[in-house]
Design an enzyme around this catalytic site. Structure first.
Site, short mmCIF file in Angstrom:
data_model
loop_
_atom_site.label_atom_id
_atom_site.label_comp_id
_atom_site.label_asym_id
_atom_site.label_seq_id
_atom_site.Cartn_x
_atom_site.Cartn_y
_atom_site.Cartn_z
N CYS A 96 0.89 -1.16 0.00
CA CYS A 96 0.00 0.00 0.00
C CYS A 96 0.92 1.20 0.00
O CYS A 96 1.56 1.49 1.00
CB CYS A 96 -0.90 0.00 1.24
N CYS A 108 -0.61 4.46 2.31
CA CYS A 108 -0.57 4.39 3.78
C CYS A 108 0.04 3.04 4.13
O CYS A 108 1.23 2.88 3.88
CB CYS A 108 -1.93 4.66 4.41
N SER A 109 -0.71 2.09 4.65
CA SER A 109 -0.15 0.77 4.88
C SER A 109 -1.27 -0.25 5.00
O SER A 109 -1.25 -1.11 5.87
CB SER A 109 0.70 0.75 6.15
N CYS A 110 -2.26 -0.18 4.09
CA CYS A 110 -3.40 -1.09 4.13
C CYS A 110 -2.90 -2.53 4.09
O CYS A 110 -1.96 -2.85 3.35
CB CYS A 110 -4.33 -0.81 2.96
#
Lengths: 209, 193
Positions: free
Chosen positions: B102, B105-107
């Protein structure tokens, strides 16, 4: 917004370090738990946007849960639920006080349930179709990464409709939109590379090629 | 807190101050903090994803359903959970390698893998894997042959991606619970074969 968070394809962040920690310190656990459970009006999109609105130097220096902690404080003070001066006093320091630009608008309600929606129109695009990611630069939240804007890709999957982050983050309504997996050739995106990159794009981000 | 360095981190002091203020104002419930952490640290984790992979290896009909309708198939196992509102499972084959990131962000599919490791959230991984996946994987100990097609999935919306790795040789006839022990988190993200 064309923010510091939109880093796909950027150079300069160095080699991969095998840091397997989920949390590095107890305060990171606290930051995660508080950001996950603090009661306030809002949604995931406005939380992500609060992270994006953090001062770029703060963003880069804060580490992952430092950004969560900063975004939590920004959201709370924008809703007049806390005062950062009070947090400074209680913490005995203003060293980690987050700076952020203002949002174009804040949510006025909190959603029930997940982000998938059923809408009464058909998807505009179909699997196999060529599309172009539009060269958009909205002032607010968006999930259209800079590195695909203006590039040709191919639809490989048609997902359900989802709440549109670009409006939902700002209290401008859910405006649900179909989402597509769009496959781009690395050689088109970067001028080199034999791989493909698939990005999930909301219908308003696309136009027919 | 016992760690001396952490005591002097201004972020630690600020987290503590925020926690105290939020509790005093009734904006967080201390019991909810504890139950949230307990859930994410103990109930969720890569063992859930490994269960899905093992079932797919052992049961071809389940594998077809998993690739066709990820969310429906994992629901058969009682799985789903946070950050898994819609799921696409992508299959590694001898010719294709998939890897998930991601960039914005950091999905991450929390409901199947738990909370992500620090490297997944790092600026280096997020910025580089879409551009030079073979180099990033090599730095992580995964050298891909030149003739394998690499597909990178940037989870930029609420769809979560999950990699179904190839079944290792020599595992014929093993029961699912033993097969699950052969599955590592890194394979389900796609930074290992």
């Amino acid at each position: 917004m064309d923010g510091i968070h939109d880093i796909g394809g950027m150079d300069g962040f160095g080699r991969m370090a095998r840091d397997e920690s989920v949390f590095h310190a107890p305060w990171e656990r606290t930051a995660f738990a508080l950001a996950s459970s603090a009661r306030m009006v809002g949604n995931t999109d406005d939380f992500r946007h609060a992270i994006e609105r953090l001062d770029p130097a703060f963003y880069l220096g804060a580490d992952y849960y430092g950004r969560w902690l900063g975004a939590l404080e920004v959201r709370l003070r924008e809703r007049d639920l806390i005062d950062s001066d009070e947090v400074d006093r209680r913490a005995g320091s203003a060293a980690a006080r987050p700076r952020a630009i203002a949002s174009a608008g804040l949510p006025t309600a909190s959603p029930e349930g997940g982000p998938v929606r059923t809408i009464d129109r058909r998807p505009l695009y179909a699997v196999g179709q060529s599309v172009i990611a539009r060269d958009l630069h909205p002032v607010g939240h968006t999930r259209l990464p800079r590195y695909v804007r203006g590039h040709h890709g191919t639809i490989t999957r048609v997902h359900p409709a989802f709440v549109f982050p670009d409006t939902n983050a700002h209290g401008w309504g859910e405006d649900p939109q179909y989402v597509y997996a769009v496959q781009f050739a690395a050689s088109h995106l970067w001028g080199a590379g034999d791989h493909s990159v698939s990005v999930d794009l909301f219908e308003p981000y696309l136009e027919a090629a | 807190m016992t760690d001396h360095d952490h005591d002097h981190d201004p972020r630690a002091l600020r987290a503590e101050a925020l926690e105290a203020i939020l509790i005093e104002r009734g904006l967080v419930d201390p019991a909810v903090i504890d139950s949230t952490l307990d859930y994410f640290e103990n109930d969720l984790g890569p063992m859930l994803g490994a269960q899905v992979v093992a079932k797919a290896w052992a049961d071809p009909a389940f594998k077809r359903r998993l690739l066709d309708d990820g969310l429906g198939a994992i629901a058969e196992l009682g799985l789903g959970g946070p950050q898994v509102d819609h799921l696409v499972v992508v299959e590694n084959t001898p010719d294709v390698h998939n890897v998930v990131v991601c960039t914005l962000c950091s999905c991450y599919p929390w409901g199947l893998l738990g909370l992500p490791p620090a490297w997944y959230k790092s600026l280096a991984y997020r910025s580089r894997v879409v551009r030079e996946p073979r180099n990033v994987l090599a730095e992580m100990g995964c050298e891909l042959p030149d003739d394998i097609e690499v597909r990178v999935w940037d989870s930029s919306a609420e769809v979560r991606y999950f990699v179904l790795p190839e079944r290792p040789n020599g595992t014929d006839g093993l029961p699912e619970d033993v097969l699950a022990e052969h599955v590592h988190r890194d394979q389900m993200i796609g930074v290992a074969r």
